[in-house]
Scaffold this motif. Sequence first.
Motif, PDB file in Angstrom:
ATOM      1  N   TYR A  11       0.814  -1.263  -0.047  1.00  0.00           N
ATOM      2  CA  TYR A  11      -0.005  -0.032   0.133  1.00  0.00           C
ATOM      3  C   TYR A  11       0.955   1.472   0.015  1.00  0.00           C
ATOM      4  CZ  TYR A  11      -2.851   3.856   1.827  1.00  0.00           C
ATOM      5  OH  TYR A  11      -3.627   4.831   2.027  1.00  0.00           O
ATOM      6  N   HIS A  19      -7.060   6.526  -4.358  1.00  0.00           N
ATOM      7  CA  HIS A  19      -7.140   6.467  -3.129  1.00  0.00           C
ATOM      8  C   HIS A  19      -8.381   6.566  -2.283  1.00  0.00           C
ATOM      9  CE1 HIS A  19      -2.523   6.594  -3.904  1.00  0.00           C
ATOM     10  NE2 HIS A  19      -2.650   6.045  -2.646  1.00  0.00           N
ATOM     11  N   LEU A  23     -13.768   1.074  -2.231  1.00  0.00           N
ATOM     12  CA  LEU A  23     -13.237  -0.471  -2.479  1.00  0.00           C
ATOM     13  C   LEU A  23     -13.958  -1.216  -3.415  1.00  0.00           C
ATOM     14  CD1 LEU A  23     -11.426  -2.655  -1.881  1.00  0.00           C
ATOM     15  CD2 LEU A  23     -12.476  -3.428  -0.081  1.00  0.00           C
ATOM     16  N   LYS A  26     -13.423  -0.152  -7.123  1.00  0.00           N
ATOM     17  CA  LYS A  26     -12.265  -0.462  -7.352  1.00  0.00           C
ATOM     18  C   LYS A  26     -12.154  -2.014  -7.800  1.00  0.00           C
ATOM     19  CE  LYS A  26     -10.087   1.841  -4.248  1.00  0.00           C
ATOM     20  NZ  LYS A  26      -8.798   2.140  -3.533  1.00  0.00           N
ATOM     21  N   THR A 114      -3.586   1.273  -3.643  1.00  0.00           N
ATOM     22  CA  THR A 114      -4.298   2.360  -3.348  1.00  0.00           C
ATOM     23  C   THR A 114      -5.151   1.849  -2.114  1.00  0.00           C
ATOM     24  OG1 THR A 114      -5.869   2.107  -4.781  1.00  0.00           O
ATOM     25  CG2 THR A 114      -4.105   3.601  -5.629  1.00  0.00           C
ATOM     26  N   THR A 115      -5.063   0.642  -1.693  1.00  0.00           N
ATOM     27  CA  THR A 115      -6.269   0.335  -0.517  1.00  0.00           C
ATOM     28  C   THR A 115      -5.377  -0.139   0.232  1.00  0.00           C
ATOM     29  OG1 THR A 115      -7.931  -0.110  -2.202  1.00  0.00           O
ATOM     30  CG2 THR A 115      -8.183  -0.979  -0.207  1.00  0.00           C
ATOM     31  N   LEU A 120      -8.744  -3.688   2.687  1.00  0.00           N
ATOM     32  CA  LEU A 120      -9.048  -4.690   1.505  1.00  0.00           C
ATOM     33  C   LEU A 120      -9.540  -6.076   2.026  1.00  0.00           C
ATOM     34  CD1 LEU A 120      -8.683  -5.422  -1.549  1.00  0.00           C
ATOM     35  CD2 LEU A 120      -6.385  -6.174  -0.839  1.00  0.00           C
TER      36      LEU A 120
END
Length: 216
Positions: A11, A19, A23, A26, A114-115, A120
Amino acid sequence: MSAGRYPLGDYVPGDSWLHRSPLGLKFLGVVLLGLGTFWLKSWIASLAVLAVMVLLFASARLGARRLVRLLAGPAPLLLAVLAFQWWQLGPAQAASIVANVYACIVAASLLTLTTPVPVLLDGVVSAARPLRRWGVDPERLALVIAITLRSIPYLIGTFSTVRDAARARGLERNPRARAMPVLIASVAYAQRTGDALAARGLADAAPNSPLPERLP
């Protein structure tokens, strides 16, 4: 053995639009891209999708050096795939296949880079809860993903380290000089991971056991 770092799963803090994106959005993008590559038969379309992924990577301000490392890691394997597919299907189809794989790699990396890993994994647990009725344990599934995210960069880094060491000794054409150290390092890593899980009481964890944030 000290393996080089590979950016998948690391990350990178930031405030870019990726960002800040949810979630679920994405993850849906990664899934749709992966499924969409099955229908991309034109090498031009495949390269266009890869170019879009590279532009998204740049828009997330993740750094050109990180992108180069991301693309260079699987390059030896994908070069072999390119050569084989070129022989079997021709240059256009071979280029399309490799470009599609690279596009999926970049897309998946955009998700993980970006997570934060805890976010996640929490998302995986939430998404997998409906599967409990079929015997799927969401916490164990998230744990498997966490281990995978840490294992892939390590193994790719190990391969690169061994390859460089073999080249320095003039043994880059010796399969044994390249395969055996990678095999030994992989087994040792698996053993350390198993020991870490056992030490935390997760080897036979109950369904609601807390997930570890870091594993060796």
